[in-house]
Motif scaffolding. Structure first.
Motif, PDB file in Angstrom:
ATOM      1  N   ARG A 103      17.695  12.260 -19.729  1.00 20.56           N
ATOM      2  CA  ARG A 103      16.844  12.608 -18.579  1.00 20.56           C
ATOM      3  C   ARG A 103      15.356  12.455 -18.910  1.00 20.56           C
ATOM      4  NH1 ARG A 103      18.866  15.995 -14.403  1.00 20.56           N
ATOM      5  NH2 ARG A 103      21.055  15.430 -14.041  1.00 20.56           N
ATOM      6  N   GLY A 104      15.032  12.219 -20.167  1.00 21.98           N
ATOM      7  CA  GLY A 104      13.631  12.038 -20.549  1.00 21.98           C
ATOM      8  C   GLY A 104      13.019  13.278 -21.174  1.00 21.98           C
ATOM      9  N   GLU A 105      11.696  13.284 -21.226  1.00 26.28           N
ATOM     10  CA  GLU A 105      10.980  14.376 -21.880  1.00 26.28           C
ATOM     11  C   GLU A 105      11.228  15.688 -21.145  1.00 26.28           C
ATOM     12  OE1 GLU A 105       6.429  15.195 -23.559  1.00 26.28           O
ATOM     13  OE2 GLU A 105       6.881  13.419 -22.357  1.00 26.28           O
ATOM     14  N   HIS A 106      11.524  16.740 -21.927  1.00 27.41           N
ATOM     15  CA  HIS A 106      11.804  18.031 -21.321  1.00 27.41           C
ATOM     16  C   HIS A 106      11.414  19.137 -22.291  1.00 27.41           C
ATOM     17  CE1 HIS A 106      15.422  16.856 -23.567  1.00 27.41           C
ATOM     18  NE2 HIS A 106      15.651  18.149 -23.745  1.00 27.41           N
ATOM     19  N   LEU A 107      11.349  20.351 -21.781  1.00 29.94           N
ATOM     20  CA  LEU A 107      10.986  21.508 -22.593  1.00 29.94           C
ATOM     21  C   LEU A 107      12.226  22.091 -23.245  1.00 29.94           C
ATOM     22  CD1 LEU A 107       8.961  23.746 -23.496  1.00 29.94           C
ATOM     23  CD2 LEU A 107       9.610  24.974 -21.408  1.00 29.94           C
TER      24      LEU A 107
ATOM     25  N   GLU B  68       1.605  12.300 -17.557  1.00 32.24           N
ATOM     26  CA  GLU B  68       0.407  12.917 -18.120  1.00 32.24           C
ATOM     27  C   GLU B  68       0.310  14.410 -17.788  1.00 32.24           C
ATOM     28  OE1 GLU B  68      -0.777  10.788 -14.249  1.00 32.24           O
ATOM     29  OE2 GLU B  68       0.479  10.408 -16.008  1.00 32.24           O
ATOM     30  N   ALA B  69       1.084  14.859 -16.804  1.00 32.07           N
ATOM     31  CA  ALA B  69       1.048  16.271 -16.427  1.00 32.07           C
ATOM     32  C   ALA B  69       2.042  17.108 -17.222  1.00 32.07           C
ATOM     33  CB  ALA B  69       1.340  16.417 -14.931  1.00 32.07           C
ATOM     34  N   LEU B  70       2.940  16.461 -17.943  1.00 27.30           N
ATOM     35  CA  LEU B  70       4.013  17.194 -18.622  1.00 27.30           C
ATOM     36  C   LEU B  70       3.529  18.143 -19.715  1.00 27.30           C
ATOM     37  CD1 LEU B  70       6.835  14.499 -18.836  1.00 27.30           C
ATOM     38  CD2 LEU B  70       6.677  16.452 -17.293  1.00 27.30           C
ATOM     39  N   PRO B  71       2.619  17.733 -20.620  1.00 32.12           N
ATOM     40  CA  PRO B  71       2.217  18.664 -21.684  1.00 32.12           C
ATOM     41  C   PRO B  71       1.688  20.000 -21.153  1.00 32.12           C
ATOM     42  CG  PRO B  71       1.466  16.447 -22.213  1.00 32.12           C
ATOM     43  CD  PRO B  71       1.995  16.397 -20.817  1.00 32.12           C
ATOM     44  N   ALA B  72       0.822  19.947 -20.149  1.00 29.50           N
ATOM     45  CA  ALA B  72       0.270  21.183 -19.593  1.00 29.50           C
ATOM     46  C   ALA B  72       1.360  22.000 -18.904  1.00 29.50           C
ATOM     47  CB  ALA B  72      -0.858  20.862 -18.614  1.00 29.50           C
ATOM     48  N   LEU B  73       2.265  21.302 -18.190  1.00 28.69           N
ATOM     49  CA  LEU B  73       3.357  22.003 -17.509  1.00 28.69           C
ATOM     50  C   LEU B  73       4.273  22.688 -18.520  1.00 28.69           C
ATOM     51  CD1 LEU B  73       5.049  22.681 -14.994  1.00 28.69           C
ATOM     52  CD2 LEU B  73       6.230  20.480 -15.306  1.00 28.69           C
TER      53      LEU B  73
ATOM     54  N   GLU C  14       3.576  23.656 -21.516  1.00 33.59           N
ATOM     55  CA  GLU C  14       2.873  24.776 -22.144  1.00 33.59           C
ATOM     56  C   GLU C  14       2.933  26.014 -21.252  1.00 33.59           C
ATOM     57  OE1 GLU C  14      -1.531  25.862 -24.052  1.00 33.59           O
ATOM     58  OE2 GLU C  14      -1.110  23.849 -23.298  1.00 33.59           O
ATOM     59  N   GLN C  15       2.731  25.814 -19.952  1.00 30.26           N
ATOM     60  CA  GLN C  15       2.813  26.929 -19.006  1.00 30.26           C
ATOM     61  C   GLN C  15       4.217  27.529 -18.963  1.00 30.26           C
ATOM     62  OE1 GLN C  15       1.227  25.122 -15.280  1.00 30.26           O
ATOM     63  NE2 GLN C  15       0.081  27.037 -15.132  1.00 30.26           N
ATOM     64  N   LEU C  16       5.206  26.646 -18.865  1.00 31.83           N
ATOM     65  CA  LEU C  16       6.588  27.107 -18.751  1.00 31.83           C
ATOM     66  C   LEU C  16       7.038  27.822 -20.019  1.00 31.83           C
ATOM     67  CD1 LEU C  16       8.183  23.977 -17.026  1.00 31.83           C
ATOM     68  CD2 LEU C  16       7.705  26.196 -15.977  1.00 31.83           C
ATOM     69  N   GLU C  17       6.695  27.259 -21.177  1.00 33.23           N
ATOM     70  CA  GLU C  17       7.071  27.895 -22.438  1.00 33.23           C
ATOM     71  C   GLU C  17       6.428  29.267 -22.563  1.00 33.23           C
ATOM     72  OE1 GLU C  17       7.530  26.050 -26.756  1.00 33.23           O
ATOM     73  OE2 GLU C  17       5.438  26.615 -26.381  1.00 33.23           O
TER      74      GLU C  17
END
Length: 483
Positions: A343-347, A402-407, A409-412
């Motif tokens: 599914r790609g990059e995920h937390l 490009e929005a994934l790292p910030a997202l 970080e918030q979710l974690e």
């Protein structure tokens, strides 16, 4: 390449021979990535010693020349602890050539091995001698015993056999100055003073390199029973676990929570898998009972199912009637991890809370994730029997990269806040490495940080081994490494 780098590579080549050094960038590719796709910098060189003495020679040279080192196992880490630094050139020390099983004593139920032994090979050698090494991981075909020890590996059998620190009787370690420290005794009881061994287990390659170990074996299970059971909720899964512990006595070896979304991910990754049950249910439990003596596990499992249905915590289920069918059920557990990668990059998270708090923790984490990212998919699965859950989040397909790292970080942060509310841990089995360092440090008391920093300074005052992993570099090191 600088003169210093050329000099170091020449020394390593003379010491280890051409097969013991990987110096060219194109040949180093597989040493700079981990299983999850993490990647940082390129090493000064990759060295592949073949003996403990060669590891010690490499480390002594690096210590004398003030060259940083990073021990590396089977590239299966998930916290970037074994990846080379992206600012300072480090020597990657790989133990992949150190694969000897030194001795196996079936009467003492022990096995002495090199640190580079692949877990699957260790398990096979034990079984050939009618013994069993219980550590069980999805990555067991490539992870190394030294890495398992350095990270205090967990896996699906922890509830019965404990984590890696319960399975190690002796160690051989090359310290950051090149000294060899050994406690390779096959003793089941040894209560002499402080346990340096336990200090080194779980130190993630920051205090030394595990080159050998004496492992604790158990009798080989002669029979097992595996079942996939449908349950109405996570809370029901926890209640079923308590029931299974009572009915199954100490023979319950695995108890995994698998939500429906994980089955779908497994089917995506492995199309040959089919749905084990005719109907679709919200949650499932994959459990295993195993025994080596004259115990009727089938009767035990039947009693558990009857009690589970009576208490309405079991809705449906399938029992494996053969080893092949049991393997198919376990392929679901392995395939769902591969499905997440597809599914790609995920937390990814790796948290633990008291077993009794699991259901409430999942509920609160799901609410927190929905508030921050309503279109993301949260999946919570893992080892019910030790309170270890992987609460992972797959972002919506339309989320820009490009929005994934910030997202994330918030979710974690939101998930970790929930875990804090249950006095839980942000890392149950993956370790700290680099990626969990900030969250780890934020939760340390000043007393803990002082003690941990003091331990690091005793073992590695120059901060040359695993520098910047678990604990941050000291201020003096930060200043000296500014270029």
């Amino acid at each position: 390449m600088t003169i210093r780098n050329d000099t170091a590579v020449a020394f390593f080549t003379q010491l280890l021979g051409a097969k013991g050094v990987v110096a060219e960038a194109e040949d180093q590719e597989r040493y700079v990535c981990d299983w999850a796709g993490g990647r940082l910098g390129m090493p000064l060189a990759v060295v592949r010693p073949g003996t403990t003495e060669e590891v010690a020679e490499v480390v002594r040279y690096c210590h004398e020349q003030r060259i940083r080192m990073v021990p590396q196992g089977g590239h299966t880490g998930l916290v970037q602890g074994a990846l080379p630094d992206d600012h300072i050139a480090e020597v990657v020390i790989s133990l992949e050539r150190m694969t000897r099983i030194r001795r196996l004593d079936p009467l003492n139920f022990t096995m002495a091995v090199d640190g580079g032994c692949i877990l699957e090979e260790v398990k096979r050698a034990a079984e050939e001698n009618d013994c069993f090494f219980p550590l069980s991981l999805g990555a067991q075909g490539s992870c190394q015993i030294g890495g398992n020890i350095a990270t205090n590996a967990g896996g699906v059998n922890v509830l019965r056999y404990g984590m890696m620190r319960e399975l190690v009787l002796g160690l051989e370690v090359v310290l950051p100055n090149g000294e060899i420290w050994s406690s390779m005794r096959a003793l089941h009881k040894d209560n002499r003073g402080y346990s340096l061994q336990q200090l080194l287990i779980g130190s993630e390659g920051t205090l030394g390199i595990v080159t050998g170990a004496v492992l604790k074996l158990t009798p080989r299970p002669q029979q097992s029973q595996t079942a996939l059971l449908a349950v109405p909720s996570v809370e029901a899964a926890v209640r079923l676990y308590a029931l299974a512990r009572r009915v199954g006595s100490d023979l319950l070896s695995a108890f995994e929570l698998i939500p429906r979304q994980c089955l779908e991910l497994a089917f995506e990754a492995a199309p040959q898998l089919s749905d084990p049950l005719d109907e679709v249910y919200p949650n499932y439990v994959l459990l295993e009972l195993a025994a080596s003596g004259p115990v009727d596990l089938s009767v035990m499992l039947e009693c558990l199912l009857e009690a589970g249905m009576e208490e309405e915590v079991v809705l449906d289920g399938v029992l494996a009637s053969s080893i092949a069918q049991a393997d198919q059920l376990w392929l679901i557990r392995e395939g769902m991890v591969e499905g997440q990668l597809l599914r790609g990059e995920h937390l990814r998270t790796d948290i633990s809370v008291p077993i009794s708090a699991i259901a409430e923790c999942v509920e609160q984490a799901a609410a927190a994730v929905t508030t921050l990212s309503p279109n993301s998919l949260l999946i919570a699965y893992g080892h019910i029997g030790d309170g270890n859950l992987h609460i992972n989040v797959l972002p919506a397909a339309e989320t820009p990269g490009e929005a994934l790292p910030a997202l994330f970080e918030q979710l974690e942060g939101a998930i970790f806040t929930v875990v804090d509310g249950f006095d839980g841990s942000i890392s149950a089995e993956h370790g700290i490495g680099r990626s969990k360092q900030a969250a780890y440090l934020a939760r340390l008391s000043s007393t803990e940080q002082r003690l941990l920093t003091s331990i690091k300074e005793v073992f590695d005052p120059d901060e040359l081994m695993g520098a910047g992993r678990i604990l941050p570099l000291a201020e003096r090191q930060l200043l000296s490494n500014i270029h």
